[in-house]
Motif scaffolding. Sequence first.
Motif, mmCIF file in Angstrom:
data_model
loop_
_atom_site.group_PDB
_atom_site.id
_atom_site.type_symbol
_atom_site.label_atom_id
_atom_site.label_comp_id
_atom_site.label_asym_id
_atom_site.label_seq_id
_atom_site.Cartn_x
_atom_site.Cartn_y
_atom_site.Cartn_z
ATOM 1 N N PRO A 76 0.816 -1.226 0.000
ATOM 2 C CA PRO A 76 0.000 0.000 0.000
ATOM 3 C C PRO A 76 0.850 1.276 0.000
ATOM 4 O O PRO A 76 0.462 2.277 -0.601
ATOM 5 N N ARG A 77 2.003 1.229 0.634
ATOM 6 C CA ARG A 77 2.855 2.428 0.615
ATOM 7 C C ARG A 77 3.379 2.717 -0.788
ATOM 8 O O ARG A 77 3.403 3.865 -1.229
ATOM 9 N N GLU A 78 3.786 1.672 -1.483
ATOM 10 C CA GLU A 78 4.262 1.863 -2.866
ATOM 11 C C GLU A 78 3.119 2.313 -3.777
ATOM 12 O O GLU A 78 3.326 3.028 -4.755
ATOM 13 N N ALA A 79 1.912 1.841 -3.471
ATOM 14 C CA ALA A 79 0.760 2.105 -4.344
ATOM 15 C C ALA A 79 0.150 3.485 -4.111
ATOM 16 O O ALA A 79 -0.730 3.908 -4.852
ATOM 17 N N GLN A 80 0.606 4.191 -3.086
ATOM 18 C CA GLN A 80 -0.037 5.471 -2.738
ATOM 19 C C GLN A 80 0.121 6.503 -3.852
ATOM 20 O O GLN A 80 1.226 6.746 -4.329
#
Lengths: 259, 259
Positions: free
Chosen positions: A216-220
């Motif tokens: 989720p952090r990469e996808a933000q």
Amino acid sequence: MADNHKRVVLVGAGNVATHLGMALQKAGYEIVQVFSRTEHSASALAGQLGTEYTVSMETLRPDADLYIVSVKDAVLQSLLPSIVKGREEALFVHTAGSMPMSVWKGIAIRYGVLYPMQTFSKQRPVDFGTVSFFVEANEPDDLETLKQMASSLGAKVYEASSEQRMSLHVAAVFACNFANHMYALSAKLLDKYGMPFEAMLPLIEETADKVHLLSPREAQTGPAIRRDGNVMDKHLDLLADEPILQDLYKKISKSIQEI
Amino acid sequence: MADNHKRVVLVGAGNVATHLGMALQKAGYEIVQVFSRTEHSASALAGQLGTEYTVSMETLRPDADLYIVSVKDAVLQSLLPSIVKGREEALFVHTAGSMPMSVWKGIAIRYGVLYPMQTFSKQRPVDFGTVSFFVEANEPDDLETLKQMASSLGAKVYEASSEQRMSLHVAAVFACNFANHMYALSAKLLDKYGMPFEAMLPLIEETADKVHLLSPREAQTGPAIRRDGNVMDKHLDLLADEPILQDLYKKISKSIQEI
């Protein structure tokens, strides 16, 4: 092992009891009774399962192998002694993410937790093949029984301590309940400006799909992570007459920048 | 109509320009040049498209039919005059959700907006068949051109005024960026307690799927909507050493109860 626990009583007739009961019956378990203090709920679920029901603890069957308790956390603890009394040979489990296994301690002899981590709505069928179950028991044999039970539904099974399960429950509130509320706020805004919520569905799907491949952090994405103050100011202007949304917009954006 | 606008210049080489450029080329449009002030980005995208690039406005081609501007909102306005100058016959559009069409007024003669509402990551291909496009133009013919262009990518196309598009953009921040942040907070918690984020994916999927059939308000589950103060207190306890998460937990729960 599972053979020893084929006769099941469901204590509770809410969403979890309903979906779990239907799935267990389909997997070959015999649901011998449904208990609920609400006659309407008890009879509805018993009807679906073709089994008997009761609204009184006095007539709770004493001869089942397994009692699955799915009631509101607020009433769970007060109900336990009367569920166990006279049935001490059986295995007792609850399905609550945020209740420690220790609530059974000193009350039952054989006990555990069978926590299906999924969002259950009465209107919508549940595919247990995509549900993660978290199990815990005070006896290794019973732990095995619960694992086999969840596996027989096609579910993914994990062992989890009570503390881990509590953290899971909180994590699920964020990933599911709070994510859904973000959809609700989005729907509210679209409605206000005469746009269909349907237009948002591809974006919602893609956002959920993405985290299968990226963290989720990469996808933000979005103005907060880009620190695009210009855009954020315009958004806050648009939310000027929606103080709750405006406050959430600020708080969540800040959290995105801090994580 | 689309034939008149087959020669396209991309101004900007970020995620939107990259995915849109690739898709337009595949649909038969000729991307004749990529502009970016960052040479690395310009050459990377031009390389993918097999076309030329420039990092200077001086050498921006004057002979395209359509200029698609996908740059950060902060630099958009300052860039527009030099994009249009000497190319007044062409159609100019930007792709920014939160920029009104009127930014072109007094600068270009034929102008509009082509806003693909999707979350674009460079690492991940985009299926434009599942993207909602929102278009706006100052001339009916050009509006038609933009509609055909988006349709040729297989996208769903909606007309939207600048104000509607702004509300869409804010709604998308909630449904996408903020929902993803809820996943990120969930992942953070799971990591802290040694549980795999993977266990949360079925729940995330189901939550996103559900709102295809139920409205987000109908689909809402969890302790806040049940007003289960017992569970909420336990969750807040678990978050005692995470002040940001604890504050968000309270605020979002309150909003769930108020909507």
